[in-house]
Design an enzyme around this catalytic site. Structure first.
Site, PDB file in Angstrom:
ATOM      1  CE  LYS A  71      30.418  77.023  36.791  1.00  0.00           C
ATOM      2  NZ  LYS A  71      31.856  77.007  37.125  1.00  0.00           N
ATOM      3  CG  ASN A  92      31.962  79.480  32.612  1.00  0.00           C
ATOM      4  OD1 ASN A  92      32.024  79.245  31.408  1.00  0.00           O
ATOM      5  ND2 ASN A  92      32.816  80.257  33.216  1.00  0.00           N
ATOM      6  CG  ASP A 107      35.247  78.578  34.975  1.00  0.00           C
ATOM      7  OD1 ASP A 107      35.198  79.820  35.133  1.00  0.00           O
ATOM      8  OD2 ASP A 107      34.434  77.794  35.483  1.00  0.00           O
ATOM      9  N   GLY A 133      35.143  70.740  39.039  1.00  0.00           N
ATOM     10  CA  GLY A 133      34.794  71.498  37.839  1.00  0.00           C
ATOM     11  C   GLY A 133      35.921  72.390  37.343  1.00  0.00           C
ATOM     12  CG  ASN A 154      40.546  64.588  43.458  1.00  0.00           C
ATOM     13  OD1 ASN A 154      40.602  65.756  43.846  1.00  0.00           O
ATOM     14  ND2 ASN A 154      39.416  63.890  43.499  1.00  0.00           N
ATOM     15  NE  ARG A 155      38.802  65.134  49.789  1.00  0.00           N
ATOM     16  CZ  ARG A 155      38.050  66.091  50.306  1.00  0.00           C
ATOM     17  NH1 ARG A 155      38.375  66.619  51.462  1.00  0.00           N
ATOM     18  NH2 ARG A 155      36.979  66.536  49.676  1.00  0.00           N
ATOM     19  CG  ASP A 158      35.383  56.044  42.957  1.00  0.00           C
ATOM     20  OD1 ASP A 158      36.389  55.323  42.866  1.00  0.00           O
ATOM     21  OD2 ASP A 158      34.327  55.728  43.546  1.00  0.00           O
ATOM     22  NE  ARG A 159      34.323  65.521  41.919  1.00  0.00           N
ATOM     23  CZ  ARG A 159      34.224  66.691  42.536  1.00  0.00           C
ATOM     24  NH1 ARG A 159      34.873  66.897  43.664  1.00  0.00           N
ATOM     25  NH2 ARG A 159      33.469  67.635  42.032  1.00  0.00           N
ATOM     26  N   GLY A 247      44.586  83.373  41.564  1.00  0.00           N
ATOM     27  CA  GLY A 247      43.274  83.070  40.984  1.00  0.00           C
ATOM     28  C   GLY A 247      42.541  84.273  40.416  1.00  0.00           C
TER      29      GLY A 247
HETATM   30  P1  NDP Z   1      34.444  71.211  43.209  1.00  0.00           P
HETATM   31  O1  NDP Z   1      33.644  71.103  44.451  1.00  0.00           O
HETATM   32  O2  NDP Z   1      33.917  70.698  41.926  1.00  0.00           O
HETATM   33  O3  NDP Z   1      35.864  70.459  43.466  1.00  0.00           O
HETATM   34  C1  NDP Z   1      36.616  70.699  44.624  1.00  0.00           C
HETATM   35  C2  NDP Z   1      37.926  69.913  44.566  1.00  0.00           C
HETATM   36  O4  NDP Z   1      38.694  70.210  45.740  1.00  0.00           O
HETATM   37  C3  NDP Z   1      37.749  68.391  44.535  1.00  0.00           C
HETATM   38  O5  NDP Z   1      38.747  67.819  43.728  1.00  0.00           O
HETATM   39  C4  NDP Z   1      37.960  68.018  46.018  1.00  0.00           C
HETATM   40  O6  NDP Z   1      38.405  66.697  46.183  1.00  0.00           O
HETATM   41  C5  NDP Z   1      39.055  68.987  46.389  1.00  0.00           C
HETATM   42  N1  NDP Z   1      39.143  69.231  47.816  1.00  0.00           N
HETATM   43  C6  NDP Z   1      38.305  69.998  48.570  1.00  0.00           C
HETATM   44  N2  NDP Z   1      38.722  70.005  49.850  1.00  0.00           N
HETATM   45  C7  NDP Z   1      39.841  69.228  49.899  1.00  0.00           C
HETATM   46  C8  NDP Z   1      40.740  68.846  50.942  1.00  0.00           C
HETATM   47  N3  NDP Z   1      40.566  69.270  52.195  1.00  0.00           N
HETATM   48  N4  NDP Z   1      41.782  68.042  50.630  1.00  0.00           N
HETATM   49  C9  NDP Z   1      41.989  67.618  49.359  1.00  0.00           C
HETATM   50  N5  NDP Z   1      41.159  67.941  48.328  1.00  0.00           N
HETATM   51  C10 NDP Z   1      40.111  68.742  48.603  1.00  0.00           C
HETATM   52  O7  NDP Z   1      34.838  72.739  43.089  1.00  0.00           O
HETATM   53  P2  NDP Z   1      35.301  73.531  41.777  1.00  0.00           P
HETATM   54  O8  NDP Z   1      36.270  72.709  41.022  1.00  0.00           O
HETATM   55  O9  NDP Z   1      34.118  74.064  41.069  1.00  0.00           O
HETATM   56  O10 NDP Z   1      36.030  74.793  42.435  1.00  0.00           O
HETATM   57  C11 NDP Z   1      37.268  74.628  43.127  1.00  0.00           C
HETATM   58  C12 NDP Z   1      37.778  76.003  43.518  1.00  0.00           C
HETATM   59  O11 NDP Z   1      38.057  76.734  42.330  1.00  0.00           O
HETATM   60  C13 NDP Z   1      36.756  76.834  44.311  1.00  0.00           C
HETATM   61  O12 NDP Z   1      37.392  77.306  45.475  1.00  0.00           O
HETATM   62  C14 NDP Z   1      36.414  77.996  43.401  1.00  0.00           C
HETATM   63  O13 NDP Z   1      36.287  79.207  44.109  1.00  0.00           O
HETATM   64  C15 NDP Z   1      37.641  78.067  42.493  1.00  0.00           C
HETATM   65  N6  NDP Z   1      37.327  78.611  41.169  1.00  0.00           N
HETATM   66  C16 NDP Z   1      38.021  79.712  40.766  1.00  0.00           C
HETATM   67  C17 NDP Z   1      37.754  80.277  39.544  1.00  0.00           C
HETATM   68  C18 NDP Z   1      38.518  81.493  39.130  1.00  0.00           C
HETATM   69  O14 NDP Z   1      38.143  82.099  38.111  1.00  0.00           O
HETATM   70  N7  NDP Z   1      39.564  81.873  39.833  1.00  0.00           N
HETATM   71  C19 NDP Z   1      36.750  79.708  38.623  1.00  0.00           C
HETATM   72  C20 NDP Z   1      36.108  78.505  39.118  1.00  0.00           C
HETATM   73  C21 NDP Z   1      36.398  78.000  40.361  1.00  0.00           C
HETATM   74  P3  NDP Z   1      37.359  65.443  46.191  1.00  0.00           P
HETATM   75  O15 NDP Z   1      37.022  65.155  44.752  1.00  0.00           O
HETATM   76  O16 NDP Z   1      38.123  64.364  46.831  1.00  0.00           O
HETATM   77  O17 NDP Z   1      36.176  65.907  46.996  1.00  0.00           O
END
Ligand code: NDP
Length: 281
Positions: A71, A92, A107, A133, A154-155, A158-159, A247
């Protein structure tokens, strides 16, 4: 890693294709609207991205979608970016406009198209869980649509801070950032809560840590997780009397926009949603 290319081909190609749910969704729309187009899924490793984009360009394909990890990397191979893609710094969906490959981000727009029928985001306070993302794409689109305030939880701190900088650069609205410890309490003035984390993907019992007692009628609760569409968060929100959005609506919304960009056709959301539900069943 996969990229889905969509084209009017004059040659013939033979490739193993993974008929994933998104392919089923887009091709159902093509059939329904009588478009004799194909949408095929191809695995492209990072080292092959430049050649894949050059191939799409050489063959005059109308566009393609990209998933992670392409991406951001794809941007240097394109001729320009739409506004959301520029602000988010992620693409995307690529659209061939008169021979120029333009990167878009659909998205967040897909999310917005599912939100607007139940809640006009203008002037609202939205709380986003997650800072990846999906959260960035949704936040930028919400800001462009006129939300008054964003709260980001967010967990990793920094992010979240980096995410807040991106949002403020899009528009100087009120953005607050909080770390995630224990169950998140949704303040009473929040209008829309969105789970943008990956919690719940493939697991309908996975719990997003949110204080159930802070969910109330009048609150819109959305989840980006498309599979399973009825997540634990949405089930809890429904039980608390909230309006819920799954979703699948976001996934269908981004698909409709891609088809519109490529072909000019406004695809039927019901047909696409039905194809997705069948593919995920
Ligand atoms: P990323 O990997 O970029 O981000 C994931 C996020 O989830 C981060 O903020 C991460 O926190 C957080 N996270 C993951 N596990 C935990 C946990 N156990 N506790 C707390 N926070 C958690 O993924 P994307 O943003 O690209 O995608 C996220 C979801 O969105 C995916 O499941 C994807 O399938 C869905 N999606 C759906 C779409 C749709 O059209 N419906 C389109 C695009 C995505 P940290 O920063 O702390 O790691």
């Amino acid at each position: 890693m996969s990229s889905s290319f969509q084209s009017e081909l004059t040659g013939s190609f033979s490739t193993p294709c993974d008929d994933n749910p998104t392919v089923a969704m887009v091709e159902a729309a093509y059939r329904h609207h009588g478009l004799s187009w194909r949408y095929v899924n191809a695995e492209v490793p990072p080292a092959g991205l430049a050649a894949a984009v050059a191939g799409a360009r050489a063959m005059g394909w109308m566009g393609f979608n990209l998933s992670m990890p392409h991406k951001v990397a794809v941007i240097e191979h394109l001729d320009g970016l739409g506004e959301s893609a520029r602000l988010i710094n992620a693409v995307n969906c690529v659209v061939n406009r008169d021979g120029r490959l333009i990167g878009e981000n659909t998205d967040g727009k897909g999310f917005l198209s599912s939100l607007v029928p139940v809640c006009d985001p203008r002037g609202k306070h939205v709380m986003l869980l997650g800072a990846g993302g999906a959260a960035r794409a949704i936040a930028v689109e919400l800001v462009l649509a006129g939300v008054a305030r964003l709260s980001i939880v967010n967990r990793s701190a920094d992010r979240a801070e980096e995410f807040a900088r991106i949002v403020r650069a899009a528009k100087p609205i009120e953005v607050s950032v909080a770390g995630w410890s224990g169950d998140v309490v949704v303040p009473g003035d929040v209008d829309v809560l969105v789970n943008c984390t990956s919690i719940g993907l493939g697991d309908a019992t996975a719990r997003v840590p949110v204080a159930t007692a802070s969910l109330r009628p009048g609150l819109v609760v959305a989840d980006v997780i498309p599979n399973p569409p009825r997540t634990q968060l949405l089930a809890a929100a429904e039980a608390a009397g909230c309006t819920t959005l799954d979703g699948l609506g976001m996934l269908v919304g981004q698909g409709i926009l891609g088809i519109k960009y490529w072909s000019g056709v406004e695809a039927d959301a019901r047909v696409m949603r039905a194809a997705l539900e069948e593919a995920f069943a």
